[in-house]
Each structure stands twice: as C-alpha cells, then as structure tokens.
Design a protein around this motif. Sequence first.
Motif, short mmCIF file in Angstrom:
data_model
loop_
_atom_site.label_atom_id
_atom_site.label_comp_id
_atom_site.label_asym_id
_atom_site.label_seq_id
_atom_site.Cartn_x
_atom_site.Cartn_y
_atom_site.Cartn_z
N LEU A 101 20.10 27.16 82.26
CA LEU A 101 18.72 27.62 82.41
C LEU A 101 18.31 27.40 83.86
O LEU A 101 18.39 26.29 84.37
N ILE A 102 17.86 28.48 84.50
CA ILE A 102 17.42 28.42 85.90
C ILE A 102 15.97 28.86 85.97
O ILE A 102 15.60 29.91 85.43
N TYR A 103 15.13 28.06 86.61
CA TYR A 103 13.72 28.42 86.75
C TYR A 103 13.20 27.86 88.06
O TYR A 103 13.77 26.93 88.64
N LEU A 104 12.08 28.43 88.51
CA LEU A 104 11.48 27.99 89.77
C LEU A 104 10.39 26.94 89.54
O LEU A 104 10.28 25.99 90.29
N LYS A 105 9.58 27.15 88.51
CA LYS A 105 8.47 26.23 88.25
C LYS A 105 8.29 26.02 86.75
O LYS A 105 8.45 26.95 85.96
N ALA A 106 7.93 24.78 86.38
CA ALA A 106 7.57 24.45 85.00
C ALA A 106 6.30 23.61 85.05
O ALA A 106 6.34 22.38 84.98
N PRO A 107 5.15 24.25 85.22
CA PRO A 107 3.88 23.52 85.39
C PRO A 107 3.54 22.66 84.16
O PRO A 107 3.82 23.06 83.03
N PRO A 108 2.93 21.50 84.38
CA PRO A 108 2.57 20.64 83.25
C PRO A 108 1.49 21.26 82.36
O PRO A 108 1.45 21.00 81.16
N LEU A 109 0.62 22.08 82.96
CA LEU A 109 -0.41 22.77 82.18
C LEU A 109 -0.07 24.26 82.17
O LEU A 109 -0.09 24.91 83.21
N PHE A 110 0.24 24.77 80.98
CA PHE A 110 0.70 26.16 80.87
C PHE A 110 -0.13 26.86 79.81
O PHE A 110 -0.04 26.54 78.63
N MET A 111 -0.93 27.84 80.24
CA MET A 111 -1.76 28.59 79.30
C MET A 111 -1.16 29.96 79.01
O MET A 111 -1.05 30.37 77.87
N ALA A 112 -0.79 30.68 80.07
CA ALA A 112 -0.22 32.02 79.92
C ALA A 112 0.60 32.36 81.15
O ALA A 112 0.29 31.90 82.26
N VAL A 113 1.63 33.17 80.97
CA VAL A 113 2.50 33.53 82.09
C VAL A 113 1.71 34.17 83.22
O VAL A 113 1.91 33.87 84.40
#
Length: 212
Positions: A176-188
């Motif tokens: 799995l490769i991703y740039l950001k995984a914010p702690p607060l996630f509401m919508a893409v």
Amino acid sequence: MLFYDRQDAGQKLAEKLIEYKNNPKVIIVGLPRGGVIIGHEISQVLKTPLDIVVPRKIGAPDNPELAIGAITEKGQGIFNEHIIQAYNISLDYIDQETVKEQQEARRRLKIYRGNKKPLDLENKIVIIVDDGIATGSTMQAAIASIKNKRPRKIIVAVPVLAQDSIPKIEEIVDELIYLKAPPLFMAVGNFYDLFAQVEDQEVINIIKKHSS
C-alpha cells in the motif's frame, strides 16, 4: 488542502512509484471516475498501460454517501457488517441495492471500455489507483476483482486515505502506497482545492487514448 486537483495528486503519487517506470510487467488500473484521472497521470510518467475496474458503492438508506459495502460487475462484494448492524439495515435492502449496483457496474464498464478488451493481468504487477480511500469498501471490491485475474503482485496507490482504512487494505494486498493519512478524515474531496465531478466522457476519452 493537500492537492490542487486530481492531476496534481496523480503527478505527486507517480513520484512515489518511479521505480516501476518502463517496466513491461506493470499495469495501472484506475477506479472510475476520479481514479482514472489519477491513473492517467501516473501512466504518463511511468510509461505503462492503463485499464479500469468498476466497483460500485452500496450506500446506506437515506444516506447514499455512507458506504455499507461495494460490488463489482462480476458480483464480488464487500460489506461493512458494523455499519449494517449499527443502522439496522435489512437484508432485503442490501439484496436490492446489490443487484442494482452490479447492473450499474456492468453498464458503466461497457460505456467506458467500449470495444476495448480488458488487459491481461495474469502474472503482472498491478497498481490499483483511486483519488482517495474513505471506508475502503470500494477499493476492497476492486482488489477482489483484480485477484481473480491472477496478477503476480497487487499494489494499491492513493494520494490520501483514512487512517482506519490502512490495515483493511494492507492485509489483502502486497503493498500500500499513499502520500497522506490525515488523523481527521471526513471526505476525500476535503483534501483537494478542486474536486469537480468527473464526467463519463472524460473517462471514455482517456480509455480511448490508451487504446490507440
């Protein structure tokens, strides 16, 4: 905002995938509609083919944006039992929506692909991309569909995703490769300056471009 638009996100994500440039074993697979824009940008950088997989989200009653699961055109389904139980969603509703969304997946795949045959993914390194992952249901359905094609390796690559979706995806793919995984996630869409709806014709044009 993390990204200006999907093109920007795709170009930045391509930098994380640069080791796969010019590799004849690599195929990018995008989830319509936004993931096809991301996939096109990556394929331009990596010089790799692009194809599509079309899972459909199954939304909750009275809240279609809340995914209770997802289904592919072949009937591979992923369901979130926690949400289903929490909202007391009936089996009749799930069965009805599953049939409807599977038919819609078939319809969209025919529209997007046209006469283009699907790429052979057997023994290939498949990089599945989307513009982001919230609950993970749609991506999980896409992964199930791709696994049936017997690839050598499956990589999921996205610009942004919810932290609680990370273990769900990591346990069923090779990487799995991703740039950001914010702690607060509401919508893409909250992580893009511009997140306009992608029209079907734009997807069709991209797929045609990769068929020529």
